[in-house]
Design an enzyme around this catalytic site. Structure first.
Site, PDB file in Angstrom:
ATOM      1  CB  SER A 146       4.814   5.222   5.308  1.00 44.78           C
ATOM      2  OG  SER A 146       6.461   5.334   6.079  1.00 44.78           O
ATOM      3  CE1 TYR A 178       7.229   5.196   0.828  1.00 42.54           C
ATOM      4  CE2 TYR A 178       8.618   4.993   2.903  1.00 42.54           C
ATOM      5  CZ  TYR A 178       7.065   4.484   1.478  1.00 42.54           C
ATOM      6  OH  TYR A 178       6.034   3.902   2.695  1.00 42.54           O
TER       7      TYR A 178
HETATM    8  O1  NJP Z   1       5.408  -3.665  -0.077  1.00 39.30           O
HETATM    9  P1  NJP Z   1       5.082  -4.077  -1.760  1.00 39.30           P
HETATM   10  P2  NJP Z   1       4.414  -3.890   1.183  1.00 39.30           P
HETATM   11  N1  NJP Z   1      -0.736  -0.413  -9.503  1.00 39.30           N
HETATM   12  O2  NJP Z   1       6.557  -3.795  -2.368  1.00 39.30           O
HETATM   13  C1  NJP Z   1       1.071  -2.830  -5.924  1.00 39.30           C
HETATM   14  C2  NJP Z   1       3.538   0.930   2.435  1.00 39.30           C
HETATM   15  N2  NJP Z   1       4.659   0.656   3.178  1.00 39.30           N
HETATM   16  O3  NJP Z   1       3.475  -5.027   0.999  1.00 39.30           O
HETATM   17  O4  NJP Z   1       1.363  -3.679  -9.739  1.00 39.30           O
HETATM   18  C3  NJP Z   1      -1.143  -1.242  -8.915  1.00 39.30           C
HETATM   19  O5  NJP Z   1       5.435  -6.057  -1.084  1.00 39.30           O
HETATM   20  C4  NJP Z   1       2.417  -3.762  -6.443  1.00 39.30           C
HETATM   21  O6  NJP Z   1       1.514  -5.230  -6.908  1.00 39.30           O
HETATM   22  P3  NJP Z   1       1.888  -5.501  -8.250  1.00 39.30           P
HETATM   23  C5  NJP Z   1       4.098   0.955   1.294  1.00 39.30           C
HETATM   24  O7  NJP Z   1       4.366   2.110   0.466  1.00 39.30           O
HETATM   25  C6  NJP Z   1       5.734  -0.466   3.963  1.00 39.30           C
HETATM   26  O8  NJP Z   1       5.660  -3.898   2.085  1.00 39.30           O
HETATM   27  O9  NJP Z   1       1.708  -6.803  -8.658  1.00 39.30           O
HETATM   28  N3  NJP Z   1      -0.688  -2.229  -7.898  1.00 39.30           N
HETATM   29  C7  NJP Z   1       2.664  -4.765  -4.558  1.00 39.30           C
HETATM   30  O10 NJP Z   1       1.561  -5.669  -4.722  1.00 39.30           O
HETATM   31  C8  NJP Z   1       3.183   0.351   0.152  1.00 39.30           C
HETATM   32  O11 NJP Z   1       2.164   1.442   0.361  1.00 39.30           O
HETATM   33  C9  NJP Z   1       6.421  -0.616   4.248  1.00 39.30           C
HETATM   34  O12 NJP Z   1       3.828  -4.109  -8.102  1.00 39.30           O
HETATM   35  C10 NJP Z   1       0.953  -1.518  -7.119  1.00 39.30           C
HETATM   36  C11 NJP Z   1       2.172  -3.733  -3.950  1.00 39.30           C
HETATM   37  O13 NJP Z   1       1.951  -1.812  -4.194  1.00 39.30           O
HETATM   38  C12 NJP Z   1       2.518  -0.979   1.832  1.00 39.30           C
HETATM   39  O14 NJP Z   1       3.317  -0.954   2.866  1.00 39.30           O
HETATM   40  C13 NJP Z   1       6.869   0.807   5.372  1.00 39.30           C
HETATM   41  C14 NJP Z   1       1.200  -0.500  -8.751  1.00 39.30           C
HETATM   42  C15 NJP Z   1       3.267  -3.180  -3.552  1.00 39.30           C
HETATM   43  O15 NJP Z   1       3.630  -4.320  -2.222  1.00 39.30           O
HETATM   44  C16 NJP Z   1       2.282  -1.986   1.255  1.00 39.30           C
HETATM   45  O16 NJP Z   1       3.976  -2.620   1.701  1.00 39.30           O
HETATM   46  C17 NJP Z   1       5.821   1.544   5.200  1.00 39.30           C
HETATM   47  C18 NJP Z   1       0.427   0.486  -8.985  1.00 39.30           C
HETATM   48  N4  NJP Z   1       0.674   1.270 -10.185  1.00 39.30           N
HETATM   49  C19 NJP Z   1       5.454   1.246   4.540  1.00 39.30           C
HETATM   50  N5  NJP Z   1       2.485  -0.611  -7.744  1.00 39.30           N
HETATM   51  C20 NJP Z   1       7.824  -1.610   4.395  1.00 39.30           C
HETATM   52  N6  NJP Z   1       7.666  -3.358   3.653  1.00 39.30           N
HETATM   53  O17 NJP Z   1       9.203  -1.706   5.012  1.00 39.30           O
HETATM   54  C21 NJP Z   1       2.671  -1.372  -6.632  1.00 39.30           C
HETATM   55  O18 NJP Z   1       6.270   2.191   6.069  1.00 39.30           O
HETATM   56  N7  NJP Z   1       1.541  -2.057  -6.943  1.00 39.30           N
END
Ligand code: NJP
Length: 251
Positions: free
Chosen positions: A136, A149
């Site tokens: 990020s 974060y």
């Molecule tokens: O977020 P979101 P984004 N084990 O909430 C999964 C970074 N980022 O696509 O397990 C396995 O839609 C969760 O899946 P589930 C951000 O920090 C974003 O926007 O089924 N999986 C979901 O698929 C992140 O690293 C922005 O709940 C786990 C996914 O993670 C990445 O980009 C800005 C889990 C999260 O998807 C994707 O973000 C930035 C676990 N323990 C960086 N916990 C932004 N959107 O603005 C969660 O600078 N997941």
């Protein structure tokens, strides 16, 4: 010979799901992982019906035993996209909940560590492996309320940088993609624990925040460079965001 294989964590939504689509389109067999099996199975089914090779595996990246079992069952791995992660809360240091900090460290840092350690042997054996970490802009600077974060994403960045130093000479490159503001369905909703109004405010007046597809394009581009080309770091922001704290909002 089996098809080059890309493992994507957090493929159940947002950037991870879009990346699964992008890498499937680029010819990879994609292995979709996340905790929500219904989501990744639906996406894997959609990709399979479109003629791609796609599989879904339920996986919590913070569960080391599960990660090791997942890696042991995988026949090959050429690309690992460490995308699972996210933010919890926007509280100042003075009042932030240590449990939130711990949860953010576990998924954003230890999750990357577990997956990378478990798959590094297969990535090396591939002869041209890629470890990609979605960090990020919060891994490169901070903002008020963002310490927990930002600390976690700084940790993920340092992991990527250090790994690149340590494995130089092995056939594995380490890529960091650092997105700024991306409007995905769940990121801000998760951060504000389901408060949709507060989540919507993050993007209020911003003409065009990045989309999940914008970031997935960048990831797919970096992964599909020839193996000797290591894109160390790409910082990707929407044009309306000049820094973590300077965003142009239309009235
Ligand atoms: O977020 P979101 P984004 N084990 O909430 C999964 C970074 N980022 O696509 O397990 C396995 O839609 C969760 O899946 P589930 C951000 O920090 C974003 O926007 O089924 N999986 C979901 O698929 C992140 O690293 C922005 O709940 C786990 C996914 O993670 C990445 O980009 C800005 C889990 C999260 O998807 C994707 O973000 C930035 C676990 N323990 C960086 N916990 C932004 N959107 O603005 C969660 O600078 N997941």
């Amino acid at each position: 010979m089996s098809t080059p294989t890309a493992v994507i964590t957090g493929a159940s939504s947002g950037i991870g799901a879009a990346t699964a689509r992008g890498l499937a389109g680029a010819g990879f067999r994609v292995v979709l992982t996340a905790r929500r099996g219904d989501r990744i199975e639906a996406l894997a089914g959609e990709l399979t019906r479109a003629g791609h090779a796609a599989e879904a595996r339920v996986l919590d990246v913070t569960d080391r035993a599960a990660v090791d079992a997942f890696a042991a069952a995988l026949d090959r791995c050429d690309v690992l996209v460490n995308n699972a992660g996210g933010a919890l809360g926007l509280d100042p240091v003075a009042t932030g909940d240590p449990a939130d900090w711990q949860a953010m460290y576990e998924v954003n840092v230890l999750g990357v560590l577990h997956m990378t350690q478990a798959l590094l042997p297969a990535l090396t054996a591939s002869g041209a492996g890629t470890v990609l970490v979605v960090t990020s802009t919060a891994g490169h600077g901070t903002y008020e309320g963002g310490a927990g974060y930002a600390a976690a994403k700084h940790g993920a960045r340092v992991l990527a940088e250090t790994l690149r130093l340590e494995i130089v000479g092995r056939p594995v490159r380490v890529v960091e993609i650092a997105p700024g503001m991306v409007r995905t369905d769940e990121f801000s909703l998760t951060r504000f624990r389901g408060d949709a109004a507060r989540a919507a405010k993050v993007y209020e007046g911003v003409a065009e925040p990045l989309t999940a597809e914008d970031v997935a394009d960048t990831i797919t581009w970096a992964v599909t460079r020839p193996p000797h080309v290591n894109v160390d770091l790409l910082v990707v922001r929407p044009r309306a965001q000049a820094s973590n704290t300077k965003v142009h909002r239309e009235a």
